[in-house]
Design a protein around this motif. Structure first.
Motif, short mmCIF file in Angstrom:
data_model
loop_
_atom_site.label_atom_id
_atom_site.label_comp_id
_atom_site.label_asym_id
_atom_site.label_seq_id
_atom_site.Cartn_x
_atom_site.Cartn_y
_atom_site.Cartn_z
N VAL A 19 104.20 29.77 96.61
CA VAL A 19 105.78 29.14 96.40
C VAL A 19 105.72 28.63 94.80
O VAL A 19 104.79 27.78 94.66
N VAL A 20 106.45 28.96 94.18
CA VAL A 20 106.53 28.18 92.82
C VAL A 20 107.90 27.81 92.37
O VAL A 20 108.91 28.18 92.88
N VAL A 21 108.11 26.73 91.70
CA VAL A 21 109.27 26.06 91.67
C VAL A 21 109.34 25.75 90.15
O VAL A 21 108.53 25.73 89.20
N THR A 22 110.79 25.41 89.60
CA THR A 22 110.96 25.22 88.16
C THR A 22 110.87 23.42 88.13
O THR A 22 110.87 22.74 89.09
N ARG A 23 110.57 22.98 86.74
CA ARG A 23 110.70 21.66 86.24
C ARG A 23 112.00 21.09 87.05
O ARG A 23 111.96 20.02 87.46
N TYR A 167 113.21 31.64 74.72
CA TYR A 167 113.24 30.55 75.97
C TYR A 167 112.71 30.98 77.22
O TYR A 167 112.99 32.03 77.73
N VAL A 168 111.65 30.52 77.76
CA VAL A 168 110.91 30.56 78.83
C VAL A 168 111.06 29.53 79.82
O VAL A 168 110.63 28.63 79.53
N ILE A 169 111.33 29.93 80.97
CA ILE A 169 111.56 29.04 82.04
C ILE A 169 110.02 29.05 82.70
O ILE A 169 109.35 30.02 83.06
#
Length: 354
Positions: A19-23, A167-169
């Motif tokens: 599971v990965v999440v954004t800042r 632009y990279v998330i």
């Protein structure tokens, strides 16, 4: 004790799905109250076990889901996790196939779900554009109108002009460290702490190329990172710093545990261990690594120091005093507790004083 058992029962380290999440999600979690944090962790854990669909409903018909805590019966403290699963049509930058899910947002109201869905679709559109123009940016854009901050003006640009930076998330892997920080904050840090104000980070997920550029913590080596603005030098430096500090932290914890066991096994062992005893304890542990982060800019050194300290917060490592580190370095202390972050001018001044 209740929170500790909850964290132990909702581990992420050995689950089949990453599971990965954004800042953005990390910030959302920091602002939640404890009840909602528990619900968010339960939901993320369900995604990690592969039970995501059973606690979710589709948002866009195919890719995007919204999940709620399994078995949730209480009202007034809702949590909605917007997530998607990797597929052959939409491969993830940081993981392969369907063995990962990424969470775009943790909402406390269904009123914002449509807005989140629109944002995700826009991001995928930018990713397609950047992938065709820049080569390998699956979630980026070169559109300076939508993202004016992407147009950089580096002072060291070879052409002396602007550089268009995709632009990279960036994504962060959910781990047990995150659960402990959110629910056992005071126990972990030794004090009450407002995480939303203090700030924290998790390590970035790196692609295969970036992974190849990060040396292992052991054996240690010096690393020179060279590249123009926006190429990821700072991200790689932080990953290197994190891995070395994590190894050092684990070494200290193992040594302290061995010393406590020595003291408890021998009530007369009140004196500090002799060098021979300490050497025997440390024999099976990796050696401590002292780290110097050096760059030209005072501002960059300070910023990387702040990010590194926020990375170490989930490990229970408090910020170190910079002046004390400099004194320890000048005194040739064998083990510096934390990295020393210096600009080139500060480095030369420190060497001059030595």
């Amino acid at each position: 004790e209740r929170e500790r058992k909850f964290v132990e029962q909702h581990g992420f380290e050995c689950q089949p799905v990453q599971v990965v999440v954004t800042r953005h999600v990390l910030l959302q979690l920091a602002f939640l109250d404890v009840t909602r944090r528990r619900k968010a962790i339960r939901t993320l854990h369900a995604l990690a076990t592969g039970a995501g669909e059973s606690v979710s409903k589709r948002l866009d018909g195919e890719h995007l889901f919204v999940a709620r805590p399994p078995g949730n019966k209480t009202t007034g403290s809702d949590v909605h996790c917007v997530w998607e699963r990797g597929s052959a049509a939409r491969p993830f930058f940081e993981a392969a196939g369907a063995e990962a899910v990424r969470v775009w947002s943790v909402e406390t109201s269904e009123a914002h779900l449509e807005e989140v869905m629109s944002y995700v679709e826009e991001a995928w559109g930018y990713g397609s554009l950047a992938d065709s123009e820049a080569g390998s940016f699956p979630m980026g854009t070169n559109n300076e109108l939508s993202h004016p901050g992407d147009q950089w003006h580096p002072v060291h640009s070879d052409e002396g002009g602007d550089v268009s930076v995709p632009y990279v998330i960036k994504w962060h892997a959910v781990s047990d460290h995150l659960s402990r920080l959110l629910l056992l904050t005071e126990e972990l840090l030794g004090e009450a702490c407002d995480l939303a104000q203090r700030g924290f980070h998790l390590p970035l997920l790196l692609d295969a190329h970036e992974q190849s550029l990060v040396p292992p913590p052991q054996p240690t080596c010096s690393t020179l990172l060279v590249g123009r603005s926006g190429t990821g030098k700072t991200s790689l430096a932080l990953e290197i710093l994190y891995r070395v500090q994590e190894t050092n932290s684990a070494r200290r914890a193992a040594r302290d545990a061995a010393l406590r066991e020595r003291a408890s096994g021998d009530e007369s062992a009140t004196a500090p261990p002799t060098p021979q005893e300490l050497s025997a304890i440390e024999g099976g542990l990796p050696p401590h690594t002292n780290v110097l982060f050096l760059c030209k800019s005072v501002t960059l050194a300070s910023r990387v120091k702040s990010h590194s300290e926020q990375l170490m917060l989930p490990l229970g490592e408090p910020p170190a005093d910079s002046e004390r580190l400099k004194l320890d370095f000048s005194a040739a202390e064998p083990e510096l507790r934390a990295p020393l972050f210096l600009s080139s001018s500060e480095w030369l001044g420190l060497l001059d004083r030595c």
